[in-house]
Design a protein around this motif. Structure first.
Motif, PDB file in Angstrom:
ATOM      1  N   VAL A 146       2.646   0.404 -10.146  1.00 51.07           N
ATOM      2  CA  VAL A 146       1.900   1.157  -9.130  1.00 51.07           C
ATOM      3  C   VAL A 146       0.572   1.552  -9.745  1.00 51.07           C
ATOM      4  O   VAL A 146       0.541   2.204 -10.790  1.00 51.07           O
ATOM      5  N   LEU A 147      -0.508   1.155  -9.126  1.00 49.93           N
ATOM      6  CA  LEU A 147      -1.835   1.461  -9.644  1.00 49.93           C
ATOM      7  C   LEU A 147      -2.472   2.520  -8.736  1.00 49.93           C
ATOM      8  O   LEU A 147      -2.711   2.252  -7.554  1.00 49.93           O
ATOM      9  N   TYR A 148      -2.708   3.703  -9.285  1.00 51.27           N
ATOM     10  CA  TYR A 148      -3.367   4.766  -8.509  1.00 51.27           C
ATOM     11  C   TYR A 148      -4.873   4.522  -8.520  1.00 51.27           C
ATOM     12  O   TYR A 148      -5.468   4.379  -9.591  1.00 51.27           O
ATOM     13  N   VAL A 149      -5.442   4.444  -7.326  1.00 49.97           N
ATOM     14  CA  VAL A 149      -6.895   4.246  -7.208  1.00 49.97           C
ATOM     15  C   VAL A 149      -7.390   5.457  -6.429  1.00 49.97           C
ATOM     16  O   VAL A 149      -7.509   5.436  -5.195  1.00 49.97           O
ATOM     17  N   CYS A 150      -7.604   6.547  -7.160  1.00 52.83           N
ATOM     18  CA  CYS A 150      -7.792   7.843  -6.500  1.00 52.83           C
ATOM     19  C   CYS A 150      -8.799   8.721  -7.219  1.00 52.83           C
ATOM     20  O   CYS A 150      -8.769   9.945  -7.063  1.00 52.83           O
ATOM     21  N   ALA A 205      11.321 -11.925  -9.096  1.00 48.89           N
ATOM     22  CA  ALA A 205      10.843 -12.520 -10.360  1.00 48.89           C
ATOM     23  C   ALA A 205      11.794 -13.655 -10.752  1.00 48.89           C
ATOM     24  O   ALA A 205      12.990 -13.578 -10.448  1.00 48.89           O
ATOM     25  N   PRO A 206      11.316 -14.704 -11.402  1.00 53.62           N
ATOM     26  CA  PRO A 206       9.953 -14.883 -11.888  1.00 53.62           C
ATOM     27  C   PRO A 206       9.050 -15.607 -10.887  1.00 53.62           C
ATOM     28  O   PRO A 206       7.901 -15.887 -11.211  1.00 53.62           O
ATOM     29  N   ARG A 207       9.575 -15.877  -9.688  1.00 54.61           N
ATOM     30  CA  ARG A 207       8.809 -16.710  -8.746  1.00 54.61           C
ATOM     31  C   ARG A 207       7.589 -15.984  -8.186  1.00 54.61           C
ATOM     32  O   ARG A 207       6.512 -16.550  -8.059  1.00 54.61           O
ATOM     33  N   LEU A 208       7.768 -14.697  -7.827  1.00 54.48           N
ATOM     34  CA  LEU A 208       6.682 -13.924  -7.203  1.00 54.48           C
ATOM     35  C   LEU A 208       6.461 -12.631  -7.980  1.00 54.48           C
ATOM     36  O   LEU A 208       7.396 -12.114  -8.592  1.00 54.48           O
ATOM     37  N   ARG A 209       5.253 -12.098  -7.905  1.00 54.49           N
ATOM     38  CA  ARG A 209       4.982 -10.768  -8.450  1.00 54.49           C
ATOM     39  C   ARG A 209       4.796  -9.780  -7.295  1.00 54.49           C
ATOM     40  O   ARG A 209       4.264 -10.159  -6.246  1.00 54.49           O
ATOM     41  N   VAL A 210       5.266  -8.555  -7.498  1.00 57.18           N
ATOM     42  CA  VAL A 210       5.166  -7.530  -6.451  1.00 57.18           C
ATOM     43  C   VAL A 210       4.632  -6.248  -7.080  1.00 57.18           C
ATOM     44  O   VAL A 210       5.219  -5.731  -8.045  1.00 57.18           O
ATOM     45  N   ASN A 211       3.518  -5.751  -6.580  1.00 56.64           N
ATOM     46  CA  ASN A 211       2.930  -4.523  -7.113  1.00 56.64           C
ATOM     47  C   ASN A 211       2.493  -3.616  -5.967  1.00 56.64           C
ATOM     48  O   ASN A 211       2.455  -4.042  -4.806  1.00 56.64           O
ATOM     49  N   ALA A 212       2.170  -2.383  -6.303  1.00 53.32           N
ATOM     50  CA  ALA A 212       1.696  -1.430  -5.285  1.00 53.32           C
ATOM     51  C   ALA A 212       0.387  -0.791  -5.729  1.00 53.32           C
ATOM     52  O   ALA A 212       0.143  -0.599  -6.921  1.00 53.32           O
ATOM     53  N   VAL A 213      -0.435  -0.473  -4.745  1.00 56.75           N
ATOM     54  CA  VAL A 213      -1.655   0.291  -4.976  1.00 56.75           C
ATOM     55  C   VAL A 213      -1.489   1.625  -4.258  1.00 56.75           C
ATOM     56  O   VAL A 213      -1.025   1.663  -3.114  1.00 56.75           O
ATOM     57  N   ALA A 214      -1.844   2.701  -4.946  1.00 54.00           N
ATOM     58  CA  ALA A 214      -1.729   4.036  -4.347  1.00 54.00           C
ATOM     59  C   ALA A 214      -3.131   4.641  -4.225  1.00 54.00           C
ATOM     60  O   ALA A 214      -3.639   5.249  -5.178  1.00 54.00           O
ATOM     61  N   PRO A 215      -3.755   4.456  -3.046  1.00 55.95           N
ATOM     62  CA  PRO A 215      -5.110   5.001  -2.888  1.00 55.95           C
ATOM     63  C   PRO A 215      -5.092   6.521  -2.769  1.00 55.95           C
ATOM     64  O   PRO A 215      -4.137   7.105  -2.250  1.00 55.95           O
ATOM     65  N   GLY A 216      -6.193   7.126  -3.216  1.00 56.68           N
ATOM     66  CA  GLY A 216      -6.388   8.551  -2.954  1.00 56.68           C
ATOM     67  C   GLY A 216      -7.108   8.691  -1.628  1.00 56.68           C
ATOM     68  O   GLY A 216      -6.843   7.942  -0.682  1.00 56.68           O
ATOM     69  N   PHE A 217      -8.044   9.633  -1.550  1.00 56.96           N
ATOM     70  CA  PHE A 217      -8.782   9.880  -0.308  1.00 56.96           C
ATOM     71  C   PHE A 217      -9.836   8.793  -0.129  1.00 56.96           C
ATOM     72  O   PHE A 217     -10.779   8.685  -0.904  1.00 56.96           O
ATOM     73  N   ILE A 218      -9.640   7.972   0.892  1.00 56.00           N
ATOM     74  CA  ILE A 218     -10.559   6.862   1.141  1.00 56.00           C
ATOM     75  C   ILE A 218     -11.273   7.097   2.471  1.00 56.00           C
ATOM     76  O   ILE A 218     -10.615   7.427   3.479  1.00 56.00           O
ATOM     77  N   ALA A 219     -12.577   6.950   2.497  1.00 54.34           N
ATOM     78  CA  ALA A 219     -13.345   7.128   3.739  1.00 54.34           C
ATOM     79  C   ALA A 219     -12.877   6.081   4.748  1.00 54.34           C
ATOM     80  O   ALA A 219     -13.041   4.879   4.518  1.00 54.34           O
ATOM     81  N   SER A 220     -12.273   6.531   5.836  1.00 58.44           N
ATOM     82  CA  SER A 220     -11.666   5.599   6.803  1.00 58.44           C
ATOM     83  C   SER A 220     -11.302   6.361   8.072  1.00 58.44           C
ATOM     84  O   SER A 220     -11.351   7.592   8.104  1.00 58.44           O
ATOM     85  N   ALA A 221     -10.904   5.606   9.102  1.00 63.79           N
ATOM     86  CA  ALA A 221     -10.500   6.249  10.367  1.00 63.79           C
ATOM     87  C   ALA A 221      -9.338   7.206  10.134  1.00 63.79           C
ATOM     88  O   ALA A 221      -9.248   8.270  10.754  1.00 63.79           O
ATOM     89  N   MET A 222      -8.444   6.822   9.195  1.00 66.67           N
ATOM     90  CA  MET A 222      -7.271   7.670   8.917  1.00 66.67           C
ATOM     91  C   MET A 222      -7.699   9.042   8.389  1.00 66.67           C
ATOM     92  O   MET A 222      -7.187  10.070   8.814  1.00 66.67           O
ATOM     93  N   THR A 223      -8.677   9.071   7.464  1.00 67.51           N
ATOM     94  CA  THR A 223      -9.093  10.359   6.896  1.00 67.51           C
ATOM     95  C   THR A 223     -10.138  11.059   7.779  1.00 67.51           C
ATOM     96  O   THR A 223     -10.284  12.272   7.705  1.00 67.51           O
ATOM     97  N   LEU A 276       0.845  -1.199   0.000  1.00 67.96           N
ATOM     98  CA  LEU A 276       0.000   0.000   0.000  1.00 67.96           C
ATOM     99  C   LEU A 276       0.876   1.244   0.000  1.00 67.96           C
ATOM    100  O   LEU A 276       1.502   1.565   1.011  1.00 67.96           O
ATOM    101  N   SER A 277       0.922   1.914  -1.155  1.00 73.48           N
ATOM    102  CA  SER A 277       1.546   3.225  -1.242  1.00 73.48           C
ATOM    103  C   SER A 277       0.435   4.240  -0.992  1.00 73.48           C
ATOM    104  O   SER A 277      -0.523   3.947  -0.268  1.00 73.48           O
ATOM    105  N   SER A 278       0.503   5.401  -1.601  1.00 72.63           N
ATOM    106  CA  SER A 278      -0.563   6.394  -1.447  1.00 72.63           C
ATOM    107  C   SER A 278      -0.432   7.436  -2.543  1.00 72.63           C
ATOM    108  O   SER A 278       0.686   7.759  -2.973  1.00 72.63           O
ATOM    109  N   ARG A 279      -1.552   7.978  -2.940  1.00 76.10           N
ATOM    110  CA  ARG A 279      -1.528   9.104  -3.875  1.00 76.10           C
ATOM    111  C   ARG A 279      -0.773  10.290  -3.251  1.00 76.10           C
ATOM    112  O   ARG A 279      -0.196  11.110  -3.942  1.00 76.10           O
TER     113      ARG A 279
END
Ligand SMILES: NC(=O)c1ccc[n+]([C@@H]2O[C@H](COP(=O)([O-])OP(=O)(O)OC[C@H]3O[C@@H](n4cnc5c(N)ncnc54)[C@H](O)[C@@H]3O)[C@@H](O)[C@H]2O)c1
Length: 234
Positions: free
Chosen positions: A224-228, A161-179, A128-131
């Motif tokens: 890195v996939l931005y979901v924002c 690689a090639p055994r495992l894949r590693v990726n990141a998701v970068a959320p934007g503002f998500i309704a949560s305790a953090m925000t 988990l990265s972040s926008r």
């Protein structure tokens, strides 16, 4: 083969939504958290509860022992645990700075280094990265930690690689305790700047993590996939 998905910080918020979504995808669950609610949430989800501080070497050793003891194959690791300690540059204490780097970046590094060899061939790691890594006033420690996670994701994608894949998701503002902790005025301003005109929900992130953890993304690694809602370029 049914495998276990290990989710750090899975006792609430985005981590809990990821746990629920990965369970729906057919995984067994192991939730690693320090929250007082851990055991209750794990019982609700039928998950193995592992109480450990993922930012410390001892905590990662605890996670490893618990997974080995369970005898279940591990297929997915989601490095989701994270904290904020916001302050503008000259007001941020050394402690606030170090805590965010240690927990967000340190735990991602330690958990991956400490558990990668436990994952089955074809396993996946999602970080988990972040926008906010693009830069937010008052969050330079957080932005540094989440930018570091992108570098770590790419380096680990190549190393594992090639055994495992590693990726990141970068959320934007998500309704949560953090925000929820943000001042109302700033929260409203951020939401108003989202091209898709709504705050994200934990499920928006969970669906993306589930895709990256599945065979459907089998040719995707080091990304890195931005979901924002479009905020990464607006
Ligand atoms: N909420 C957002 O808008 C947002 C946006 C971008 C990125 N993120 C990232 O998504 C992730 C989850 O965010 P959230 O909003 O659900 O956070 P949250 O604060 O609701 O939940 C975080 C969970 O991590 C656990 N945790 C914290 N430190 C830990 C440690 N050292 N060891 C074990 N568990 C620990 C907490 O107990 C908690 O259950 C974080 O990495 C966060 O930085 C969140």
């Amino acid at each position: 083969m049914t495998t276990t998905a290990v989710i750090t910080g899975g006792a609430r918020g985005i981590g809990r939504a990821i746990a629920e979504r990965l369970r729906a995808a057919g995984h067994e669950l192991a939730i690693v958290d320090l929250s007082p609610d851990l055991e209750e949430v794990a019982a609700e989800l039928g998950a193995l509860a592992i109480r450990a501080d993922v930012s410390s070497e001892a905590g990662v050793a605890t996670v490893r022992e618990a997974l080995e003891r369970s005898g279940r194959p591990v297929g997915v690791l989601v490095n989701n645990a994270g904290i904020t300690r916001d302050a503008i540059v000259h007001k941020m204490t050394e402690e606030e700075f170090a805590a965010v780097i240690r927990v967000n970046l340190g735990s991602t590094y330690r958990m991956t280094e400490g558990l990668a060899d436990l994952l089955v061939d074809g396993g996946t790691i999602v970080n988990l990265s972040s926008r906010a890594q693009l830069g937010n006033v008052g969050q330079f420690n957080y932005a540094m930690s989440k930018t570091g996670i992108i570098g770590l994701t790419r380096a680990h994608a190549l190393a594992l690689a090639p055994r495992l894949r590693v990726n990141a998701v970068a959320p934007g503002f998500i309704a949560s305790a953090m925000t929820d902790k943000m001042p109302a005025e700033i929260r409203e301003r951020v939401i108003a700047s989202v091209p898709l005109a709504r705050p994200g929900q934990p499920e928006d992130i969970a669906n993306t993590v589930a895709w990256l953890a599945s065979d459907e993304s089998g040719y995707v690694t080091g990304q890195v996939l931005y979901v924002c809602g479009g905020r990464s370029f607006s």
